[in-house]
Design a protein around this motif. Structure first.
Motif, PDB file in Angstrom:
ATOM      1  N   PRO A  22       5.243  69.211  78.496  1.00 17.99           N
ATOM      2  CA  PRO A  22       5.225  69.615  77.088  1.00 17.99           C
ATOM      3  C   PRO A  22       5.342  71.119  76.923  1.00 17.99           C
ATOM      4  N   THR A  23       5.830  71.524  75.780  1.00 13.93           N
ATOM      5  CA  THR A  23       5.912  72.945  75.449  1.00 13.93           C
ATOM      6  C   THR A  23       4.547  73.438  74.988  1.00 13.93           C
ATOM      7  N   ARG A  25       1.692  75.123  72.988  1.00 15.38           N
ATOM      8  CA  ARG A  25       1.637  75.527  71.591  1.00 15.38           C
ATOM      9  C   ARG A  25       0.248  76.089  71.289  1.00 15.38           C
ATOM     10  N   THR A  30      -1.322  69.836  73.884  1.00 17.07           N
ATOM     11  CA  THR A  30      -0.069  69.106  74.050  1.00 17.07           C
ATOM     12  C   THR A  30      -0.224  68.030  75.119  1.00 17.07           C
ATOM     13  N   LYS A  32       1.864  65.112  77.762  1.00 25.93           N
ATOM     14  CA  LYS A  32       3.072  64.659  78.442  1.00 25.93           C
ATOM     15  C   LYS A  32       3.104  63.130  78.442  1.00 25.93           C
ATOM     16  N   SER A  34       6.126  61.514  79.042  1.00 24.23           N
ATOM     17  CA  SER A  34       7.519  61.366  79.452  1.00 24.23           C
ATOM     18  C   SER A  34       7.703  60.781  80.841  1.00 24.23           C
ATOM     19  N   ALA A 316      13.046  62.835  69.653  1.00 21.88           N
ATOM     20  CA  ALA A 316      12.356  63.564  70.715  1.00 21.88           C
ATOM     21  C   ALA A 316      11.952  64.949  70.254  1.00 21.88           C
ATOM     22  N   THR A 317      12.803  65.593  69.454  1.00 28.78           N
ATOM     23  CA  THR A 317      12.480  66.919  68.920  1.00 28.78           C
ATOM     24  C   THR A 317      11.297  66.852  67.965  1.00 28.78           C
ATOM     25  N   CYS A 319       8.885  64.658  68.075  1.00 26.36           N
ATOM     26  CA  CYS A 319       7.703  64.442  68.894  1.00 26.36           C
ATOM     27  C   CYS A 319       7.246  65.746  69.529  1.00 26.36           C
ATOM     28  N   ASP A 320       8.206  66.516  70.028  1.00 30.66           N
ATOM     29  CA  ASP A 320       7.872  67.788  70.658  1.00 30.66           C
ATOM     30  C   ASP A 320       7.191  68.726  69.669  1.00 30.66           C
ATOM     31  N   VAL A 325       5.568  65.231  74.426  1.00 26.28           N
ATOM     32  CA  VAL A 325       6.908  65.182  74.981  1.00 26.28           C
ATOM     33  C   VAL A 325       7.179  63.770  75.464  1.00 26.28           C
TER      34      VAL A 325
END
Length: 356
Positions: A22-23, A25, A30, A32, A34, A316-317, A319-320, A325
């Motif tokens: 994850p990015t 923030r 956040t 993961k 994925s 997906a964007t 969700c991010d 992610v």
């Protein structure tokens, strides 16, 4: 000036796309979702066993995985000669194709299914025969049986299917095996076995005992939470198991991984408790998605599948942006792991706000 050239099929090998982290923030935890990882830490006693194994990292691991084989043989009630340990069940795919496929031989499997299948098939210079899954993400076993030709050496049945989620039934698998020639190796890939909750579920061990051409692939990466140590195993009739061991990487499964796997087997009560909690959470997520109008294939692994087509990247964007992610498959859909309840709640928020 001439340069060394790899074999002609190497350029055709697809690239494996791992789940990204994850990015970060500011002010937001956040998650993961994925990679279908277990959100729980290692089972009780596993870290201690791994730490003890670290103390002898100057020595090579037991290449025969003797203690691990003994533990698995006792748990599964199978002979040691029918077991093969490897660096995750994905390594077993490569080993089996190396042992049984000559260049140009065919490997039949559902698609979309596990992303590593076409990579391993191409690496072996074999030929992929991909049979589309049904509209609800299930294996079309009748079509797969019909796709078997005189060039077919291996058929792979991924159950539960990654990334779509549904499992095949024992009745359907029995009918499929009756239609497949006995000289064809049939892999039953059970990476998500522990999460299955359905009627007429596949009994892999009974199937392997009844069919000498059936191979089971299993892993410690998912339910057991050892994804970072890479240890899986196959159960197969002795001749097939011997062929898999013959092409295995020497000392492939580390001493630490072997010790952790043995300790994980000993923590069965805690394992079952965690798996049950994840399946309950999976049921909650699936029910809430259905209530929000989503038609999600029946999830039998530790993940759910969103068939989003061309809107996959957009989802997906979103969700991010919410701090989670997911794993998008461009133009097809997104696979989302069942994680911590807070992470799952974030997913449901995005799903409810999404315009179907």
């Amino acid at each position: 000036m001439a340069h060394p050239q790899p074999r002609s099929h190497i350029d055709r090998i697809p690239t494996y796309v791992p789940g990204k982290p994850p990015t970060p923030r500011a002010g937001l935890t956040t998650y993961k979702l994925s990679s279908n990882e277990n959100p729980y830490p290692p089972l009780p006693g596993v870290v201690e066993a791994a730490e003890a194994a670290v103390a002898v990292m100057n020595r090579y691991p037991d290449m025969g995985s003797t203690a691990l084989y003994d533990a698995l043989a006792a748990r599964l009630q199978v002979p040691v000669s029918d077991l093969v340990a490897a660096t995750g069940s994905v390594a077993l795919v490569y080993q089996l194709l190396a042992a049984f496929c000559d260049p140009g031989d065919e490997v039949v499997y559902a698609w979309r299914s596990f992303e590593a299948y076409p990579i391993a098939v191409t690496a072996a210079a074999a030929t992929s025969v991909q049979v589309p899954v049904t509209a609800d993400g299930r294996h079309d076993l009748a079509a797969m049986a019909a796709a078997v030709t005189e060039r077919t050496k291996v058929v792979i049945v991924c159950t539960p299917n990654n990334p779509t989620g549904p499992s095949v039934t024992q009745s359907d698998l029995d009918a499929f095996l009756a239609a497949v020639p006995s000289h064809v190796v049939v892999v039953v890939d059970e990476a998500y076995l522990e999460f299955v909750r359905m009627d007429d579920a596949v009994d892999g061990l009974a199937t392997y005992r009844a069919h000498p051409n059936v191979v089971l692939f299993r892993t410690f990466s998912k339910a057991y939470g050892l994804a970072g140590l890479r240890v899986g195993y196959a159960v197969a009739a002795t001749p097939i198991a011997g062929a898999l061991r013959a092409v295995s990487l020497p000392f492939g499964v580390s001493h630490i991984a072997q010790a952790a796997a043995i300790a994980s087997l000993a923590a069965e009560d805690a394992l079952l408790e965690r798996v049950e909690a994840l399946t309950v959470e999976r049921a909650r997520v699936a029910a809430d998605l259905a209530a929000a109008g989503w038609d999600v294939p029946e999830p039998q692994g530790n993940f759910v599948w969103f068939a989003l087509g061309e809107r996959t990247a957009e989802f997906a964007t979103a969700c991010d942006a919410a701090g989670i992610v997911v794993r998008p498959f461009a133009g097809e859909g997104a696979r989302i792991s069942i994680g911590e309840p807070e992470a799952n709640d974030r997913l449901l928020e995005v799903a409810r706000a999404w315009h179907l």
